[in-house]
Design a protein around this motif. Sequence first.
Motif, PDB file in Angstrom:
ATOM      1  N   UNK A 214       0.952  -1.136  -0.123  1.00 20.41           N
ATOM      2  CA  UNK A 214      -0.090  -0.075  -0.030  1.00 20.41           C
ATOM      3  C   UNK A 214       0.835   1.164   0.029  1.00 20.41           C
ATOM      4  N   UNK A 215       0.395   2.206  -0.691  1.00 25.44           N
ATOM      5  CA  UNK A 215       1.121   3.568  -0.806  1.00 25.44           C
ATOM      6  C   UNK A 215       1.426   4.157   0.608  1.00 25.44           C
ATOM      7  N   UNK A 216       0.391   4.177   1.451  1.00 23.94           N
ATOM      8  CA  UNK A 216       0.766   4.624   2.747  1.00 23.94           C
ATOM      9  C   UNK A 216       1.739   4.107   3.596  1.00 23.94           C
ATOM     10  N   UNK A 217       2.144   2.720   3.145  1.00 23.92           N
ATOM     11  CA  UNK A 217       3.120   1.843   3.766  1.00 23.92           C
ATOM     12  C   UNK A 217       4.461   2.420   3.240  1.00 23.92           C
ATOM     13  N   UNK A 218       4.475   2.604   1.746  1.00 23.10           N
ATOM     14  CA  UNK A 218       5.521   2.825   1.134  1.00 23.10           C
ATOM     15  C   UNK A 218       6.291   4.224   1.262  1.00 23.10           C
ATOM     16  N   UNK A 219       5.325   5.132   1.476  1.00 22.80           N
ATOM     17  CA  UNK A 219       5.820   6.473   1.421  1.00 22.80           C
ATOM     18  C   UNK A 219       6.812   6.800   2.401  1.00 22.80           C
ATOM     19  N   UNK A 220       6.935   6.356   3.885  1.00 23.76           N
ATOM     20  CA  UNK A 220       7.869   6.362   4.706  1.00 23.76           C
ATOM     21  C   UNK A 220       9.325   5.718   4.109  1.00 23.76           C
ATOM     22  N   UNK A 221       8.915   4.452   3.764  1.00 23.37           N
ATOM     23  CA  UNK A 221      10.265   3.879   2.957  1.00 23.37           C
ATOM     24  C   UNK A 221      10.965   4.534   2.186  1.00 23.37           C
ATOM     25  N   UNK A 222      10.240   5.368   1.230  1.00 18.12           N
ATOM     26  CA  UNK A 222      11.088   6.032   0.125  1.00 18.12           C
ATOM     27  C   UNK A 222      11.542   7.317   0.894  1.00 18.12           C
ATOM     28  N   UNK A 223      10.997   7.905   1.893  1.00 15.01           N
ATOM     29  CA  UNK A 223      11.691   8.993   2.527  1.00 15.01           C
ATOM     30  C   UNK A 223      13.177   8.840   3.138  1.00 15.01           C
ATOM     31  N   UNK A 224      13.186   7.553   3.358  1.00 12.56           N
ATOM     32  CA  UNK A 224      14.457   6.945   4.249  1.00 12.56           C
ATOM     33  C   UNK A 224      15.287   6.427   3.082  1.00 12.56           C
ATOM     34  N   UNK A 225      14.995   6.532   1.872  1.00 16.88           N
ATOM     35  CA  UNK A 225      15.854   5.845   1.022  1.00 16.88           C
ATOM     36  C   UNK A 225      17.262   6.463   0.548  1.00 16.88           C
ATOM     37  N   UNK A 226      18.210   5.633   0.601  1.00 18.53           N
ATOM     38  CA  UNK A 226      19.691   5.962   0.326  1.00 18.53           C
ATOM     39  C   UNK A 226      19.621   6.717  -1.112  1.00 18.53           C
ATOM     40  N   UNK A 227      20.369   7.717  -1.079  1.00 21.68           N
ATOM     41  CA  UNK A 227      20.874   8.382  -2.104  1.00 21.68           C
ATOM     42  C   UNK A 227      22.306   8.736  -2.347  1.00 21.68           C
ATOM     43  N   UNK A 228      22.829   9.765  -3.034  1.00 19.06           N
ATOM     44  CA  UNK A 228      24.072  10.121  -3.241  1.00 19.06           C
ATOM     45  C   UNK A 228      24.771  10.282  -1.938  1.00 19.06           C
ATOM     46  N   UNK A 229      25.650   9.619  -1.647  1.00 15.91           N
ATOM     47  CA  UNK A 229      26.241   9.947  -0.252  1.00 15.91           C
ATOM     48  C   UNK A 229      27.172  11.119   0.006  1.00 15.91           C
ATOM     49  N   UNK A 230      27.508  11.486  -1.390  1.00 17.13           N
ATOM     50  CA  UNK A 230      28.353  12.822  -1.403  1.00 17.13           C
ATOM     51  C   UNK A 230      27.308  14.063  -1.150  1.00 17.13           C
ATOM     52  N   UNK A 231      26.135  13.951  -1.089  1.00 17.26           N
ATOM     53  CA  UNK A 231      25.400  15.099  -1.194  1.00 17.26           C
ATOM     54  C   UNK A 231      24.937  15.148   0.479  1.00 17.26           C
ATOM     55  N   UNK A 232      25.474  15.695   1.256  1.00 21.28           N
ATOM     56  CA  UNK A 232      25.545  15.898   2.759  1.00 21.28           C
ATOM     57  C   UNK A 232      24.644  17.201   3.082  1.00 21.28           C
ATOM     58  N   UNK A 233      24.707  17.979   2.215  1.00 18.59           N
ATOM     59  CA  UNK A 233      23.551  19.250   2.391  1.00 18.59           C
ATOM     60  C   UNK A 233      22.987  19.549   0.892  1.00 18.59           C
ATOM     61  N   UNK A 234      21.993  20.159   0.990  1.00 20.33           N
ATOM     62  CA  UNK A 234      21.178  20.532  -0.334  1.00 20.33           C
ATOM     63  C   UNK A 234      22.076  21.157  -1.510  1.00 20.33           C
ATOM     64  N   UNK A 235      22.967  21.944  -1.109  1.00 22.57           N
ATOM     65  CA  UNK A 235      23.774  22.984  -2.014  1.00 22.57           C
ATOM     66  C   UNK A 235      25.037  22.020  -2.494  1.00 22.57           C
ATOM     67  N   UNK A 236      25.264  20.781  -1.900  1.00 26.11           N
ATOM     68  CA  UNK A 236      26.262  20.014  -2.575  1.00 26.11           C
ATOM     69  C   UNK A 236      25.836  19.308  -3.914  1.00 26.11           C
ATOM     70  N   UNK A 237      26.654  19.593  -4.816  1.00 30.01           N
ATOM     71  CA  UNK A 237      26.453  18.850  -6.056  1.00 30.01           C
ATOM     72  C   UNK A 237      26.379  17.286  -6.203  1.00 30.01           C
ATOM     73  N   UNK A 238      25.491  16.748  -6.739  1.00 26.49           N
ATOM     74  CA  UNK A 238      25.467  15.425  -6.886  1.00 26.49           C
ATOM     75  C   UNK A 238      25.685  14.588  -8.227  1.00 26.49           C
TER      76      UNK A 238
END
Length: 329
Positions: A211-235
């Motif tokens: 279900x989407x309501x269970x999936x949304x929290x998982x997506x928010x915690x999804x791993x992304x580019x580890x070099x982007x520690x802050x929003x203004x860090x290029x990825x």
Amino acid sequence: MSDKKRIVSGMRPTGPLHLGHYYGVIANWIKLQEEYDCYFFVADWHALTSEYANPTKIKDFVPGLVKDWVAAGLDPEKCVIFQQSMVKEHAELHLLLSMTTPLGWLERCPTYKEQKTELVQKELNTYGFLGYPVLMATDILMYKPCAVPVGKDQLPHLELTREIARRFNHLNKTELLPEPEDMLTEESKLLGLDGRKMSKSYGNSIMLSEPMDELMPKLRGMKTDENRLRKNDPGDPKVCNLYPYHKLMTDPAKLPEIQEGCRNATWGCVDCKKLLMKSMEEFLTPLHERRAACTDERVQEILEAGNKKARIVAQQTMEEIREVMNFNF
């Protein structure tokens, strides 16, 4: 009888399917059902090779697997969906082929060695586990397909199937069993939410039925580019675990904007995840609707019809097998 070329493939009922299954296997099956005479089976006997100590849960997983298939887009009007154990001819041919398969062929199987090493928590020193490639060969050869859709890791199994067919044909002075070609499928390019291989055992999967309501929290915690520690860090989208999901699920016209926003740090990972949530909802909602419409009664209808069609082919093959072996008492 169809004049299309035939292919055969199956999956073990071991639990709900995830996006890795969809993009690695099912999406290809959906295309193939338009071009070929397709036989797709629930490999419940195969599941016993590792789950023999708790077979009751296999029965519970069978309807769910069929529902996931139908939800994803397999059409019982375009392909034959059946259950392996309901076509008893598979057991007979497995017995006959096991009589002629050398033990060394099975012991050298790469998957046999790998799984014995990996699944140390289970007792796998059984005849069934050693001999499951013969059952796999049976599932294929019974329907005399021109080809089998497989991933690279399954190529040794298919080659063993061809060797078993050659040996049977040689010993019985026949050309009855074909040597099917491989129809190589691309591996799923989706990793799990944590960047590892998507696997139910890792708890990093996105299930097709989730279900989407269970999936949304998982997506928010999804791993992304580890070099982007802050929003203004290029990825770099090439090393981001999230971007392959966009490539498969987001409108292609948006991809250049996503790439530019990531590289120039005008997009944050939160922005990227919000767009992915929208894309994923648009992708999964029709699947959820089709799954809800596929009731247990509908699953039973699909399997009964598919089992009947599969039995007709299997019975014909076994009549031919017994005849060439002079075992048609």
